[in-house]
Write a protein that holds these residues in place. Structure first.
Motif, PDB file in Angstrom:
ATOM      1  N   VAL A 107       0.906  -0.905  -0.258  1.00 43.24           N
ATOM      2  CA  VAL A 107       0.315  -0.062   0.249  1.00 43.24           C
ATOM      3  C   VAL A 107       0.863   1.091  -0.253  1.00 43.24           C
ATOM      4  O   VAL A 107       0.734   2.333  -0.462  1.00 43.24           O
ATOM      5  CB  VAL A 107      -0.587   0.041   0.967  1.00 43.24           C
ATOM      6  CG1 VAL A 107      -1.242   1.375   1.612  1.00 43.24           C
ATOM      7  CG2 VAL A 107      -2.271  -0.896   0.914  1.00 43.24           C
ATOM      8  N   ASN A 108       2.213   1.057   0.820  1.00 46.40           N
ATOM      9  CA  ASN A 108       2.800   2.487   0.573  1.00 46.40           C
ATOM     10  C   ASN A 108       3.475   2.721  -0.195  1.00 46.40           C
ATOM     11  O   ASN A 108       3.605   3.681  -1.031  1.00 46.40           O
ATOM     12  CB  ASN A 108       3.966   2.014   1.703  1.00 46.40           C
ATOM     13  CG  ASN A 108       4.639   2.970   1.764  1.00 46.40           C
ATOM     14  OD1 ASN A 108       4.010   3.745   2.198  1.00 46.40           O
ATOM     15  ND2 ASN A 108       5.895   3.056   2.062  1.00 46.40           N
ATOM     16  N   GLU A 109       3.271   2.118  -1.356  1.00 47.51           N
ATOM     17  CA  GLU A 109       4.135   1.734  -2.869  1.00 47.51           C
ATOM     18  C   GLU A 109       2.801   2.382  -3.685  1.00 47.51           C
ATOM     19  O   GLU A 109       3.694   3.284  -4.699  1.00 47.51           O
ATOM     20  CB  GLU A 109       4.805   0.258  -3.315  1.00 47.51           C
ATOM     21  CG  GLU A 109       5.611  -0.034  -2.822  1.00 47.51           C
ATOM     22  CD  GLU A 109       7.018   1.017  -2.274  1.00 47.51           C
ATOM     23  OE1 GLU A 109       7.515   2.047  -3.255  1.00 47.51           O
ATOM     24  OE2 GLU A 109       7.371   1.428  -1.569  1.00 47.51           O
ATOM     25  N   PHE A 110       1.940   2.381  -3.528  1.00 49.48           N
ATOM     26  CA  PHE A 110       0.191   3.270  -4.036  1.00 49.48           C
ATOM     27  C   PHE A 110       0.846   3.806  -3.600  1.00 49.48           C
ATOM     28  O   PHE A 110      -0.419   4.633  -4.292  1.00 49.48           O
ATOM     29  CB  PHE A 110      -0.422   1.978  -3.999  1.00 49.48           C
ATOM     30  CG  PHE A 110      -0.655   0.902  -4.157  1.00 49.48           C
ATOM     31  CD1 PHE A 110      -0.073   0.386  -5.267  1.00 49.48           C
ATOM     32  CD2 PHE A 110      -0.970  -0.670  -3.499  1.00 49.48           C
ATOM     33  CE1 PHE A 110       0.094  -1.305  -5.289  1.00 49.48           C
ATOM     34  CE2 PHE A 110      -1.311  -2.031  -3.701  1.00 49.48           C
ATOM     35  CZ  PHE A 110      -0.459  -1.876  -4.637  1.00 49.48           C
ATOM     36  N   ALA A 111       1.187   4.802  -2.599  1.00 49.99           N
ATOM     37  CA  ALA A 111       0.467   6.246  -2.204  1.00 49.99           C
ATOM     38  C   ALA A 111       1.120   7.449  -3.246  1.00 49.99           C
ATOM     39  O   ALA A 111      -0.197   7.926  -3.756  1.00 49.99           O
ATOM     40  CB  ALA A 111       1.484   6.398  -0.805  1.00 49.99           C
ATOM     41  N   LYS A 112       1.822   7.195  -4.177  1.00 53.29           N
ATOM     42  CA  LYS A 112       2.310   8.952  -5.033  1.00 53.29           C
ATOM     43  C   LYS A 112       1.172   8.707  -5.942  1.00 53.29           C
ATOM     44  O   LYS A 112       1.465   9.226  -6.137  1.00 53.29           O
ATOM     45  CB  LYS A 112       3.347   8.416  -5.334  1.00 53.29           C
ATOM     46  CG  LYS A 112       4.143   7.155  -6.678  1.00 53.29           C
ATOM     47  CD  LYS A 112       5.160   6.490  -6.789  1.00 53.29           C
ATOM     48  CE  LYS A 112       5.399   5.603  -8.331  1.00 53.29           C
ATOM     49  NZ  LYS A 112       4.382   4.640  -7.405  1.00 53.29           N
ATOM     50  N   ASP A 113       0.153   7.381  -6.413  1.00 60.28           N
ATOM     51  CA  ASP A 113      -0.512   7.231  -7.562  1.00 60.28           C
ATOM     52  C   ASP A 113      -1.886   7.433  -6.498  1.00 60.28           C
ATOM     53  O   ASP A 113      -3.015   7.629  -7.176  1.00 60.28           O
ATOM     54  CB  ASP A 113      -0.524   6.111  -8.911  1.00 60.28           C
ATOM     55  CG  ASP A 113       0.760   6.677  -9.236  1.00 60.28           C
ATOM     56  OD1 ASP A 113       1.226   7.213  -9.607  1.00 60.28           O
ATOM     57  OD2 ASP A 113       1.306   5.163  -9.112  1.00 60.28           O
ATOM     58  N   TYR A 114      -1.412   7.740  -5.499  1.00 56.65           N
ATOM     59  CA  TYR A 114      -3.582   7.134  -4.797  1.00 56.65           C
ATOM     60  C   TYR A 114      -4.176   8.325  -5.197  1.00 56.65           C
ATOM     61  O   TYR A 114      -5.608   8.417  -6.242  1.00 56.65           O
ATOM     62  CB  TYR A 114      -3.222   7.963  -3.417  1.00 56.65           C
ATOM     63  CG  TYR A 114      -4.808   7.410  -2.835  1.00 56.65           C
ATOM     64  CD1 TYR A 114      -4.998   5.710  -2.859  1.00 56.65           C
ATOM     65  CD2 TYR A 114      -5.455   8.119  -2.361  1.00 56.65           C
ATOM     66  CE1 TYR A 114      -6.605   5.416  -2.333  1.00 56.65           C
ATOM     67  CE2 TYR A 114      -6.338   7.687  -1.621  1.00 56.65           C
ATOM     68  CZ  TYR A 114      -7.153   6.125  -1.086  1.00 56.65           C
ATOM     69  OH  TYR A 114      -8.023   6.076  -0.654  1.00 56.65           O
ATOM     70  N   ASP A 115      -3.836   9.386  -5.447  1.00 53.11           N
ATOM     71  CA  ASP A 115      -5.361  11.039  -5.484  1.00 53.11           C
ATOM     72  C   ASP A 115      -5.213  11.029  -6.895  1.00 53.11           C
ATOM     73  O   ASP A 115      -6.308  11.081  -7.301  1.00 53.11           O
ATOM     74  CB  ASP A 115      -4.321  11.951  -5.176  1.00 53.11           C
ATOM     75  CG  ASP A 115      -4.631  12.405  -3.653  1.00 53.11           C
ATOM     76  OD1 ASP A 115      -5.034  11.912  -3.037  1.00 53.11           O
ATOM     77  OD2 ASP A 115      -3.962  13.579  -2.916  1.00 53.11           O
ATOM     78  N   LYS A 116      -4.238  11.178  -7.948  1.00 55.65           N
ATOM     79  CA  LYS A 116      -4.444  10.030  -9.363  1.00 55.65           C
ATOM     80  C   LYS A 116      -5.847   9.547  -9.238  1.00 55.65           C
ATOM     81  O   LYS A 116      -6.872   9.400  -9.929  1.00 55.65           O
ATOM     82  CB  LYS A 116      -3.311  10.077 -10.208  1.00 55.65           C
ATOM     83  CG  LYS A 116      -3.312  10.777 -11.465  1.00 55.65           C
ATOM     84  CD  LYS A 116      -1.941  10.653 -12.172  1.00 55.65           C
ATOM     85  CE  LYS A 116      -1.647   9.246 -11.576  1.00 55.65           C
ATOM     86  NZ  LYS A 116       0.441   9.192 -12.132  1.00 55.65           N
ATOM     87  N   ASN A 117      -5.045   7.969  -8.565  1.00 58.68           N
ATOM     88  CA  ASN A 117      -6.453   6.835  -9.331  1.00 58.68           C
ATOM     89  C   ASN A 117      -7.753   7.454  -8.885  1.00 58.68           C
ATOM     90  O   ASN A 117      -8.434   7.063  -9.557  1.00 58.68           O
ATOM     91  CB  ASN A 117      -5.888   5.821  -8.222  1.00 58.68           C
ATOM     92  CG  ASN A 117      -4.549   5.405  -9.030  1.00 58.68           C
ATOM     93  OD1 ASN A 117      -4.357   5.284 -10.492  1.00 58.68           O
ATOM     94  ND2 ASN A 117      -3.757   4.006  -8.921  1.00 58.68           N
ATOM     95  N   ILE A 118      -7.784   7.801  -7.202  1.00 54.77           N
ATOM     96  CA  ILE A 118      -8.599   8.469  -7.085  1.00 54.77           C
ATOM     97  C   ILE A 118      -9.945   9.260  -8.168  1.00 54.77           C
ATOM     98  O   ILE A 118     -10.908   8.870  -7.720  1.00 54.77           O
ATOM     99  CB  ILE A 118      -9.117   8.407  -5.475  1.00 54.77           C
ATOM    100  CG1 ILE A 118      -8.717  10.266  -5.125  1.00 54.77           C
ATOM    101  CG2 ILE A 118      -8.228   7.715  -4.795  1.00 54.77           C
ATOM    102  CD1 ILE A 118      -8.471  10.429  -3.300  1.00 54.77           C
TER     103      ILE A 118
END
Ligand SMILES: C[S@@+](CC[C@H](N)C(=O)[O-])C[C@H]1O[C@@H](n2cnc3c(N)ncnc32)[C@H](O)[C@@H]1O
Length: 215
Positions: A9-20
């Motif tokens: 999950v930590n690795e997904f952080a950088k794209d999180y706001d873009k993905n939501i």
């Protein structure tokens, strides 16, 4: 050694706001709309799994004072950069007790988190301990209508390893109702919503949001 859920999950952080934005994560607006009548300016709110702060943002705009717990340093760094939260604490939510005082918060929110966590039972006991009398606990969890591809690991709890390697969990309505009951909560509202749409996989995911109050 395979990476743990938190490491992934930590690795997904950088794209999180873009993905939501791409997947239309509706949870933040819905948890705020469902909870706002119980919340006043100046209330102390704890966000379990605050992520980049998207759910807490609206509560902070309503002049609540936010404490956020999350197990991902990268999520917390993004949250801090957005100036969301007065206090942010790195904490694995699968490990209790949380480093927080008893009787300390007017409300607890946890949105889009329980499907990543097992067990959740200790979280409900912690919610009871940490909340002030009549405190509000608002949380969402993934619907368990369809548990194909999942394996039942306990009555009312299912687990699946997603393609990303992340373990995801579904909890039955009955399982959640018992946790609330055991910890002296009454339910104010209960609402199913379309949480997000993955356009690439053409998959819709439904969550339920519950707003409960300590008796
Ligand atoms: C889907 S995001 C939701 C973030 C935020 N609540 C929101 O509404 O946008 C899930 C969050 O739960 C956190 N999380 C997942 N497993 C966790 C664990 N075991 N301990 C602490 N945080 C965890 C992740 O780091 C991530 O920030």
């Amino acid at each position: 050694m395979p990476l743990s859920n938190l490491e992934l999950v930590n690795e997904f952080a950088k794209d999180y706001d873009k993905n939501i934005l791409k997947n239309i994560w509706n949870g933040p607006q819905i948890i705020f709309d469902e909870t706002r009548e119980f919340i006043s300016s100046g209330n102390l709110i704890l966000d379990l799994g605050i992520g980049t702060g998207e759910s807490s943002k609206r509560f902070q705009e309503a002049n609540c004072i936010i404490t956020g717990l999350d197990g991902s340093p990268k999520m917390l760094a993004l949250c801090k950069a957005k100036n969301i939260g007065k206090k942010l604490v790195l904490q694995n939510l699968e490990e209790t007790p949380f480093p927080l005082k008893t009787d300390a918060f007017n409300g607890i929110i946890s949105n889009g988190v329980f499907h990543l966590i097992n067990p959740i039972k200790p979280i409900f006991s912690e919610a009871k301990r940490i909340l002030k009398s009549k405190g509000i606990f608002a949380f969402s969890f993934e619907n368990s209508d369809d548990v194909s591809n999942y394996c039942e690991i306990e009555k009312g709890v299912w687990m699946m390893k997603a393609e990303s390697g992340v373990f995801t969990y579904k909890y039955s309505e009955q399982y959640i109702a018992e946790l609330l009951n055991q910890n002296n909560f009454t339910v104010h509202s209960h609402k199913q919503f379309l949480a997000y749409v993955d356009n690439e996989l053409q998959k819709e995911t439904f969550f339920t949001i519950i707003v409960a109050q300590l008796k």
